[in-house]
Design an enzyme around this catalytic site. Sequence first.
Site, PDB file in Angstrom:
ATOM      1  N   LEU A 102      21.122 -20.561   5.327  1.00 25.12           N
ATOM      2  CA  LEU A 102      22.064 -21.678   5.154  1.00 25.12           C
ATOM      3  C   LEU A 102      22.579 -21.719   3.720  1.00 25.12           C
ATOM      4  O   LEU A 102      21.815 -21.508   2.777  1.00 25.12           O
ATOM      5  CB  LEU A 102      21.372 -23.018   5.449  1.00 25.12           C
ATOM      6  CG  LEU A 102      20.909 -23.253   6.878  1.00 25.12           C
ATOM      7  CD1 LEU A 102      20.215 -24.617   6.976  1.00 25.12           C
ATOM      8  CD2 LEU A 102      22.084 -23.190   7.848  1.00 25.12           C
TER       9      LEU A 102
ATOM     10  N   ASP B  43       5.114 -25.742   0.762  1.00 27.46           N
ATOM     11  CA  ASP B  43       6.324 -24.929   0.904  1.00 27.46           C
ATOM     12  C   ASP B  43       7.575 -25.781   0.604  1.00 27.46           C
ATOM     13  O   ASP B  43       8.495 -25.344  -0.089  1.00 27.46           O
ATOM     14  CB  ASP B  43       6.351 -24.378   2.349  1.00 27.46           C
ATOM     15  CG  ASP B  43       7.574 -23.550   2.620  1.00 27.46           C
ATOM     16  OD1 ASP B  43       7.680 -22.470   2.015  1.00 27.46           O
ATOM     17  OD2 ASP B  43       8.435 -24.004   3.409  1.00 27.46           O
TER      18      ASP B  43
ATOM     19  N   GLU C 103      19.526 -17.114  -2.451  1.00 27.36           N
ATOM     20  CA  GLU C 103      19.911 -18.088  -1.426  1.00 27.36           C
ATOM     21  C   GLU C 103      18.814 -18.255  -0.384  1.00 27.36           C
ATOM     22  O   GLU C 103      18.548 -19.358   0.096  1.00 27.36           O
ATOM     23  CB  GLU C 103      21.220 -17.644  -0.760  1.00 27.36           C
ATOM     24  CG  GLU C 103      21.799 -18.596   0.261  1.00 27.36           C
ATOM     25  CD  GLU C 103      22.165 -19.965  -0.333  1.00 27.36           C
ATOM     26  OE1 GLU C 103      21.296 -20.852  -0.250  1.00 27.36           O
ATOM     27  OE2 GLU C 103      23.263 -20.133  -0.863  1.00 27.36           O
TER      28      GLU C 103
ATOM     29  N   LYS D  30      10.501 -25.648  -2.524  1.00 25.05           N
ATOM     30  CA  LYS D  30      11.953 -25.709  -2.338  1.00 25.05           C
ATOM     31  C   LYS D  30      12.545 -26.854  -3.158  1.00 25.05           C
ATOM     32  O   LYS D  30      13.622 -26.722  -3.740  1.00 25.05           O
ATOM     33  CB  LYS D  30      12.290 -25.865  -0.857  1.00 25.05           C
ATOM     34  CG  LYS D  30      11.950 -24.591  -0.074  1.00 25.05           C
ATOM     35  CD  LYS D  30      12.044 -24.785   1.420  1.00 25.05           C
ATOM     36  CE  LYS D  30      11.716 -23.476   2.125  1.00 25.05           C
ATOM     37  NZ  LYS D  30      11.433 -23.647   3.540  1.00 25.05           N
TER      38      LYS D  30
ATOM     39  N   GLU E  94       2.620 -21.095  10.153  1.00 28.92           N
ATOM     40  CA  GLU E  94       1.851 -20.036   9.485  1.00 28.92           C
ATOM     41  C   GLU E  94       0.558 -19.881  10.276  1.00 28.92           C
ATOM     42  O   GLU E  94       0.179 -20.801  11.021  1.00 28.92           O
ATOM     43  CB  GLU E  94       1.518 -20.481   8.047  1.00 28.92           C
ATOM     44  CG  GLU E  94       2.714 -20.636   7.130  1.00 28.92           C
ATOM     45  CD  GLU E  94       3.412 -19.309   6.850  1.00 28.92           C
ATOM     46  OE1 GLU E  94       2.725 -18.296   6.649  1.00 28.92           O
ATOM     47  OE2 GLU E  94       4.666 -19.290   6.856  1.00 28.92           O
TER      48      GLU E  94
ATOM     49  N   VAL F 230      15.706 -21.170  -0.027  1.00 25.06           N
ATOM     50  CA  VAL F 230      15.785 -22.522   0.551  1.00 25.06           C
ATOM     51  C   VAL F 230      16.666 -22.482   1.789  1.00 25.06           C
ATOM     52  O   VAL F 230      17.831 -22.069   1.706  1.00 25.06           O
ATOM     53  CB  VAL F 230      16.400 -23.532  -0.456  1.00 25.06           C
ATOM     54  CG1 VAL F 230      16.426 -24.941   0.155  1.00 25.06           C
ATOM     55  CG2 VAL F 230      15.639 -23.534  -1.764  1.00 25.06           C
TER      56      VAL F 230
ATOM     57  N   GLY G 243      13.090 -18.313  10.205  1.00 23.36           N
ATOM     58  CA  GLY G 243      13.134 -17.194  11.154  1.00 23.36           C
ATOM     59  C   GLY G 243      13.685 -15.956  10.468  1.00 23.36           C
ATOM     60  O   GLY G 243      14.486 -16.041   9.528  1.00 23.36           O
TER      61      GLY G 243
ATOM     62  N   ARG H  87       0.807  -1.221   0.000  1.00 24.98           N
ATOM     63  CA  ARG H  87       0.000   0.000   0.000  1.00 24.98           C
ATOM     64  C   ARG H  87       0.840   1.272   0.000  1.00 24.98           C
ATOM     65  O   ARG H  87       0.533   2.231  -0.672  1.00 24.98           O
ATOM     66  CB  ARG H  87      -0.927  -0.003   1.212  1.00 24.98           C
ATOM     67  CG  ARG H  87      -2.194  -0.802   0.981  1.00 24.98           C
ATOM     68  CD  ARG H  87      -3.129  -0.697   2.162  1.00 24.98           C
ATOM     69  NE  ARG H  87      -2.548  -1.291   3.350  1.00 24.98           N
ATOM     70  CZ  ARG H  87      -2.628  -2.594   3.648  1.00 24.98           C
ATOM     71  NH1 ARG H  87      -3.275  -3.412   2.848  1.00 24.98           N
ATOM     72  NH2 ARG H  87      -2.062  -3.065   4.745  1.00 24.98           N
TER      73      ARG H  87
END
Length: 862
Positions: A652, A717, A645, A721, A706, A648, A839, A547
């Site tokens: 890491l 999800d 990166e 990946k 979620e 996935v 995270g 928005r």
Amino acid sequence: MDASRRAVTDGDGERFGDRFGGTCVGSAERIGGVCELLMKNDSKLTMGIVSAMGVAVKGEPKVTDCLINATEMASKRDETYAVELTKLEDKHVSTAKALLTDKAEYDAYIAAFNEELNDLRAMFKAIYIAGCSTDAFGDFVVGHGELWTARLCAATIRCKGGKAVWIDARDILVVTDSEDGGVDVDYSLSNANLDKWYDEHMQEGAVVMVTGFIARTPEGVPTTLKRNGSDYSATIFGALTQAKNITIWTDVDGVFSADPRRVKGAKCLSSISYNEAWELAYFGANVLHPRTTLPAMKYNIPVTLRNYFNQAAPGTSIGMTCSLPAGVEGNVGKFETRDMSGELVKGIATIDDVCLINVEGTGMVGVPGTANAVFKAVKEAGCNVVMISQASSEHSICFAVRSYEADAAVAALNKTFEKAIAAGRISRILPLKDCSILAIVGQNMCQTPGVSAMLFESLAQSAVNVVAIAQGASEYNITVVVAKKDINKALQAVHGRFYLSKTAISVGLVGPGLVGKTLLRQMKEQLETLQEEFAVELRVVAITGGRKMLLSDGAIDLNSWEDEYASGVQANMDDFTKHVLESEAPNQIIVDCSASDVVAGHYKEWLSNGLHVVTPNKKANSGPLAYYKELRSIQRNSYTHYFYEGTVGAGLPIIATLQSLRNSGDKVERIEGIFSGTLSYIFNTLEPGKKFSDIVAQAKEAGYTEPDPRDDLSGMDVARKVTILARECGLNIELSDVPIQSLVPEPLRDIESVDEFMKELPKYDGDILSKQEEAAAAGEVLCFVGVVDVKNGTGSVELRRYPADHPFAQLKGSDNIVSFTTKYYTSAGPLVVRGPGAGAEVTAGGVFGDILRVCAYLGAPS
Ligand code: ADP
Ligand code: ASP
Ligand code: MG
């Protein structure tokens, strides 16, 4: 010649010429200051060469511009030309009032001024009635500004108790039009005129005020040295009087490595050679008139460019450290001293509006005189060729003219080659409009390998296409033609490459949600270290959500962006893109921290325009295969980077590991991993005696899932990946090709409410429990994994059993783990990457890592 005045003999005393640009004489106060500066000089001869009044405050009228405007308006029968004259009158009368404290001086000044203004009024009336003007008329009119300042300065000095006389340069300087659209000075006539003037008017010890810019033709017709010509006047008078030093006072600290108004990090140069100044000015550095250095070079007179408004600054000294350009004769002979201490490239200049004209045809090969005919036609059309680049095949001749001369040049060429075109010897005359020229200038480029590589690399890295190239035989400049829309980016990129120790990069962020916000915080914390240790300057210039949008010309303050963003404007992706693209840095990155497929749909446009893209958003790479392939191919075929990166395993190094395995020639056979932090947590917590539904509820409570846990449990999800990794391995698979073993019981998939789903879930605990018990009986544990089977070309998402001592079975908390089985890392000892894979902190960290990877590719130290 008056030997006592101009002979170059030791002990003859010093002569100085000081030239003051329009801004230095832009107000009464400034003119007063200029006069005092001149009065302080006690050399044998002090000359002050002045421009017409410029402005002290933005928006005020500039005198030369007013005179040009009035002429144009009158010739278009626009009677408001009179308004311009009133502006001129007000400006000069009020300035004279403030400065000329002696009534007789004031009256004399105003009387002369009014007489000239009345003459101009009469002339404008005639132009207005006739509805046209001529160049000669225009030249006569436009020179009045200088007359009025020179006379005013002389009178001011006298009012301040000094001695001063003034010269109308049209009585002295005789010039003829030169082939390149400029003017050449007739030194012997001008010298004779100056001698005469000196004998008749010079007063011992008087400051001599001279009108810059104006001169006359051998026939006695008033003319000018062309716009910006007062610098040229100064060096001509410097040469005529053989001055010891010429100072050009202007409004910048000196000659900069690029126009300081356009390039933030431009550096003031302490010294440059005449040739370098000449080339920079020729290619558009309007701090000097292109011809300024020529007269000074003739007698090796040092020129210093200084800032009237910062007199503490030493300025740029322009002197003799090189040879004269071909055709210029002087008493210094050939110099070829290379200034080894200096920079490789001194400056970068641009001409923004040019048209490239290409004359093509097989009939030109081996035919003598074609080039001559081309340039003769262009010259006769009154057009000035700025740059020539000829293909060595002789198949085409390509040159640039200023845009406003393009039509005339093309028409002239079509006419000249009418027959050759009809006979097919010349296939076409093709104007390429909307181009710009960028020139890098520096004497040290001469015989230094690698300079052009640096130039072209920096342009390529900024996705700027080079349309044509030319290099002067002197090797003092390399010139490129680019599309006009790219010129600013090109200027920033090239300047950055040669001049800045820092790699400046603009960042546009999409999606300032949890990950985006965390990234901005991480960037804020690292900005200083990045600048100091890695010479990277990241400037976030745009932030957009769904928005709202915040756009900033400079870097957004990352301490307070949230407040500014809260009062941002309505989001608009086109405006956002344009803003980032046009931001003042050689390179730009868009970071997409959204999860939106609409945003992912913009990557192609961004990458094609040279914007690097960094993202943890999985939508592009797991969306339609064709789109993914397109993105990768743009990336492969350009210097534009696309890093993901974060898609996935968050931060890491999973994609990077995979890419480096493949790049180093290893063969990936299988990838297997626990890619969902949420499902990892759920299965790591699921031990005998605990219920699946309870653990899901706990995870939901703790914010590990979620909002609707089915989004995790569905396995979608993980499938995305798997698709991304499979494609990275070279498999052509679509998301829909990946079978998913969903953990959402069939009957619960269509329930609308999340609460309802959670209430129903315990009914199905038995399903998982029986699987778990079966596994436990065999000494195994359950893991929810994604698999890429490269050998068979498939991907899958499933609940699998692993022996209790398998690394997958040892996982803790919400960690991810991925194992790569390859030719070198066999199933006996696969390569394993493990760690927190979800995270905001680690995801943002992964994104940040990618941003720095772009910087490293762009030349930041690694
Ligand atoms: P003056 O009226 O004194 O002749 P100009 O406006 O003609 O002043 O020239 C000074 C301006 O030239 C500066 O304000 C600057 O914006 C511009 N400029 C363009 N290129 C350069 C450069 N390479 N170095 C310094 N100034 C430059
Ligand atoms: N007044 C003239 C111009 O504006 C000359 C100069 O300022 O150098 O072009
Ligand atoms: Mg100027």
